[in-house]
Design a protein around this motif. Structure first.
Motif, PDB file in Angstrom:
ATOM      1  N   LYS A 151       0.817  -1.218   0.000  1.00  0.00           N
ATOM      2  CA  LYS A 151       0.000   0.000   0.000  1.00  0.00           C
ATOM      3  C   LYS A 151       0.852   1.270   0.000  1.00  0.00           C
ATOM      4  O   LYS A 151       0.331   2.370  -0.171  1.00  0.00           O
ATOM      5  CB  LYS A 151      -0.931   0.009   1.213  1.00  0.00           C
ATOM      6  CG  LYS A 151      -1.979  -1.100   1.177  1.00  0.00           C
ATOM      7  CD  LYS A 151      -2.888  -1.028   2.391  1.00  0.00           C
ATOM      8  CE  LYS A 151      -3.939  -2.134   2.343  1.00  0.00           C
ATOM      9  NZ  LYS A 151      -4.828  -2.104   3.529  1.00  0.00           N
ATOM     10  N   SER A 152       2.152   1.093   0.184  1.00  0.00           N
ATOM     11  CA  SER A 152       3.045   2.244   0.231  1.00  0.00           C
ATOM     12  C   SER A 152       3.132   2.911  -1.133  1.00  0.00           C
ATOM     13  O   SER A 152       3.190   2.250  -2.167  1.00  0.00           O
ATOM     14  CB  SER A 152       4.437   1.814   0.691  1.00  0.00           C
ATOM     15  OG  SER A 152       5.332   2.897   0.642  1.00  0.00           O
ATOM     16  N   LEU A 153       3.160   4.233  -1.141  1.00  0.00           N
ATOM     17  CA  LEU A 153       3.220   4.994  -2.385  1.00  0.00           C
ATOM     18  C   LEU A 153       4.631   5.461  -2.718  1.00  0.00           C
ATOM     19  O   LEU A 153       4.846   6.118  -3.729  1.00  0.00           O
ATOM     20  CB  LEU A 153       2.286   6.211  -2.299  1.00  0.00           C
ATOM     21  CG  LEU A 153       0.803   5.893  -2.086  1.00  0.00           C
ATOM     22  CD1 LEU A 153       0.005   7.181  -1.942  1.00  0.00           C
ATOM     23  CD2 LEU A 153       0.253   5.048  -3.232  1.00  0.00           C
ATOM     24  N   ILE A 154       5.582   5.144  -1.870  1.00  0.00           N
ATOM     25  CA  ILE A 154       6.970   5.553  -2.112  1.00  0.00           C
ATOM     26  C   ILE A 154       7.819   4.333  -2.468  1.00  0.00           C
ATOM     27  O   ILE A 154       7.361   3.196  -2.397  1.00  0.00           O
ATOM     28  CB  ILE A 154       7.572   6.276  -0.889  1.00  0.00           C
ATOM     29  CG1 ILE A 154       7.586   5.344   0.335  1.00  0.00           C
ATOM     30  CG2 ILE A 154       6.790   7.534  -0.577  1.00  0.00           C
ATOM     31  CD1 ILE A 154       8.338   5.910   1.521  1.00  0.00           C
ATOM     32  N   ASP A 159      10.432   0.405  -7.233  1.00  0.00           N
ATOM     33  CA  ASP A 159      10.445   1.858  -7.361  1.00  0.00           C
ATOM     34  C   ASP A 159       9.031   2.418  -7.384  1.00  0.00           C
ATOM     35  O   ASP A 159       8.048   1.677  -7.332  1.00  0.00           O
ATOM     36  CB  ASP A 159      11.297   2.305  -8.560  1.00  0.00           C
ATOM     37  CG  ASP A 159      10.653   1.996  -9.906  1.00  0.00           C
ATOM     38  OD1 ASP A 159       9.438   1.725  -9.963  1.00  0.00           O
ATOM     39  OD2 ASP A 159      11.371   2.036 -10.918  1.00  0.00           O
ATOM     40  N   SER A 160       8.928   3.724  -7.435  1.00  0.00           N
ATOM     41  CA  SER A 160       7.616   4.370  -7.333  1.00  0.00           C
ATOM     42  C   SER A 160       6.736   4.153  -8.559  1.00  0.00           C
ATOM     43  O   SER A 160       5.572   4.503  -8.559  1.00  0.00           O
ATOM     44  CB  SER A 160       7.788   5.870  -7.065  1.00  0.00           C
ATOM     45  OG  SER A 160       8.657   6.447  -8.011  1.00  0.00           O
ATOM     46  N   LEU A 161       7.305   3.526  -9.598  1.00  0.00           N
ATOM     47  CA  LEU A 161       6.510   3.161 -10.773  1.00  0.00           C
ATOM     48  C   LEU A 161       6.058   1.705 -10.709  1.00  0.00           C
ATOM     49  O   LEU A 161       5.395   1.212 -11.615  1.00  0.00           O
ATOM     50  CB  LEU A 161       7.320   3.390 -12.055  1.00  0.00           C
ATOM     51  CG  LEU A 161       7.744   4.833 -12.344  1.00  0.00           C
ATOM     52  CD1 LEU A 161       8.568   4.893 -13.621  1.00  0.00           C
ATOM     53  CD2 LEU A 161       6.522   5.734 -12.458  1.00  0.00           C
ATOM     54  N   GLY A 162       6.472   1.019  -9.636  1.00  0.00           N
ATOM     55  CA  GLY A 162       6.095  -0.379  -9.470  1.00  0.00           C
ATOM     56  C   GLY A 162       7.056  -1.365 -10.104  1.00  0.00           C
ATOM     57  O   GLY A 162       6.791  -2.569 -10.125  1.00  0.00           O
ATOM     58  N   VAL A 163       8.190  -0.886 -10.623  1.00  0.00           N
ATOM     59  CA  VAL A 163       9.193  -1.781 -11.213  1.00  0.00           C
ATOM     60  C   VAL A 163       9.976  -2.441 -10.075  1.00  0.00           C
ATOM     61  O   VAL A 163      10.495  -1.751  -9.194  1.00  0.00           O
ATOM     62  CB  VAL A 163      10.151  -1.013 -12.143  1.00  0.00           C
ATOM     63  CG1 VAL A 163      11.191  -1.958 -12.739  1.00  0.00           C
ATOM     64  CG2 VAL A 163       9.373  -0.310 -13.244  1.00  0.00           C
ATOM     65  N   SER A 164      10.048  -3.768 -10.104  1.00  0.00           N
ATOM     66  CA  SER A 164      10.696  -4.482  -9.006  1.00  0.00           C
ATOM     67  C   SER A 164      12.045  -5.056  -9.415  1.00  0.00           C
ATOM     68  O   SER A 164      12.291  -5.340 -10.594  1.00  0.00           O
ATOM     69  CB  SER A 164       9.791  -5.609  -8.491  1.00  0.00           C
ATOM     70  OG  SER A 164       9.537  -6.542  -9.521  1.00  0.00           O
ATOM     71  N   TYR A 165      12.900  -5.229  -8.422  1.00  0.00           N
ATOM     72  CA  TYR A 165      14.261  -5.714  -8.635  1.00  0.00           C
ATOM     73  C   TYR A 165      14.594  -6.763  -7.575  1.00  0.00           C
ATOM     74  O   TYR A 165      14.461  -6.511  -6.381  1.00  0.00           O
ATOM     75  CB  TYR A 165      15.272  -4.575  -8.505  1.00  0.00           C
ATOM     76  CG  TYR A 165      15.046  -3.428  -9.461  1.00  0.00           C
ATOM     77  CD1 TYR A 165      15.725  -3.342 -10.671  1.00  0.00           C
ATOM     78  CD2 TYR A 165      14.146  -2.409  -9.149  1.00  0.00           C
ATOM     79  CE1 TYR A 165      15.516  -2.291 -11.544  1.00  0.00           C
ATOM     80  CE2 TYR A 165      13.927  -1.352 -10.015  1.00  0.00           C
ATOM     81  CZ  TYR A 165      14.612  -1.295 -11.207  1.00  0.00           C
ATOM     82  OH  TYR A 165      14.389  -0.252 -12.067  1.00  0.00           O
ATOM     83  N   SER A 166      15.024  -7.918  -8.047  1.00  0.00           N
ATOM     84  CA  SER A 166      15.582  -8.927  -7.143  1.00  0.00           C
ATOM     85  C   SER A 166      17.087  -8.709  -7.066  1.00  0.00           C
ATOM     86  O   SER A 166      17.668  -7.947  -7.843  1.00  0.00           O
ATOM     87  CB  SER A 166      15.291 -10.330  -7.680  1.00  0.00           C
ATOM     88  OG  SER A 166      15.957 -10.521  -8.923  1.00  0.00           O
ATOM     89  N   ARG A 167      17.729  -9.411  -6.154  1.00  0.00           N
ATOM     90  CA  ARG A 167      19.197  -9.329  -6.095  1.00  0.00           C
ATOM     91  C   ARG A 167      19.796  -9.808  -7.413  1.00  0.00           C
ATOM     92  O   ARG A 167      20.752  -9.223  -7.913  1.00  0.00           O
ATOM     93  CB  ARG A 167      19.722 -10.166  -4.922  1.00  0.00           C
ATOM     94  CG  ARG A 167      19.360  -9.613  -3.545  1.00  0.00           C
ATOM     95  CD  ARG A 167      19.815 -10.565  -2.445  1.00  0.00           C
ATOM     96  NE  ARG A 167      19.501 -10.081  -1.113  1.00  0.00           N
ATOM     97  CZ  ARG A 167      18.331 -10.276  -0.500  1.00  0.00           C
ATOM     98  NH1 ARG A 167      17.356 -10.941  -1.127  1.00  0.00           N
ATOM     99  NH2 ARG A 167      18.122  -9.808   0.714  1.00  0.00           N
TER     100      ARG A 167
END
Length: 198
Positions: free
Chosen positions: A77-80, A124-132
């Protein structure tokens, strides 16, 4: 012709890579951010499997060992930005920036697959996710260019108004987790690679 290393040689190689990673962390901590590219390459050799080469973890059959994870809980739910491995800190002359936590009290054991491939450590704030894995692969394959993972989704700025890229500090924290994990592992005993002593 590619030479296949035996178990004792692979163990020595892994220990050498971990020692090198520890040295690179010290270089980074002294203020040289360029060490991040070499840190990523060392971590890649330990964990990343490709079509042409297998990781040291794979070759030594160490996939069952737990790895320490220090990522914070993700609130969808976080927006940041979610930066699970870092802390945001403001310094008087530098403004805001991200720093690795480097705190052993934050560590908890997870499977190596979850740690490397499945666990998201940045969203990130655009919803792009990163794994290690995504972070390390990108930096080790792109000559250490941190901007390769720069997106418009970094929404925190430093004192000069420039967006802060959290990748360098994230790689430092990944190295911290990895070193802490292997400090408690007897590689020779844990390795399931068969080796007959002559």
């Amino acid at each position: 012709m590619k030479i296949k290393l035996q178990k004792p040689q692979l163990i020595i190689l892994l220990k050498e890579k971990l020692s090198k990673l520890d040295q690179l962390c010290a270089v980074f901590d002294s203020g040289n951010e360029e060490a991040v590219a070499d840190m990523a390459k060392v971590i890649s050799l330990i964990f990343q499997n490709t079509e042409t080469s297998k990781s040291l973890l794979h070759q030594l059959k160490l996939g069952h060992i737990p790895i320490y994870c220090s990522a914070e809980f993700y609130n969808p739910k976080s927006l940041i930005n979610y930066l699970g491995l870092l802390r945001l800190k403001r310094k008087a002359e530098l403004g805001w920036n991200y720093y690795p936590k480097l705190n052993s009290e934050d560590l908890k054991s997870v499977s190596s697959e979850n740690w490397w491939q499945n666990k998201k450590v940045i969203i990130d704030s655009l919803g792009v996710s990163y794994s290690r894995a995504k972070i390390i692969k990108s930096i080790s394959n792109d000559d250490g260019e941190l901007d390769q993972l720069d997106t418009s989704g970094w929404n925190i700025k430093d004192g000069k108004g420039a967006k802060i890229n959290p990748i360098a500090a994230t790689i430092r924290q990944i190295a911290f987790e990895l070193l802490a994990s292997f400090n408690e592992i007897d590689i020779s005993k844990e390795s399931k690679l068969y080796y007959k002593v002559k």
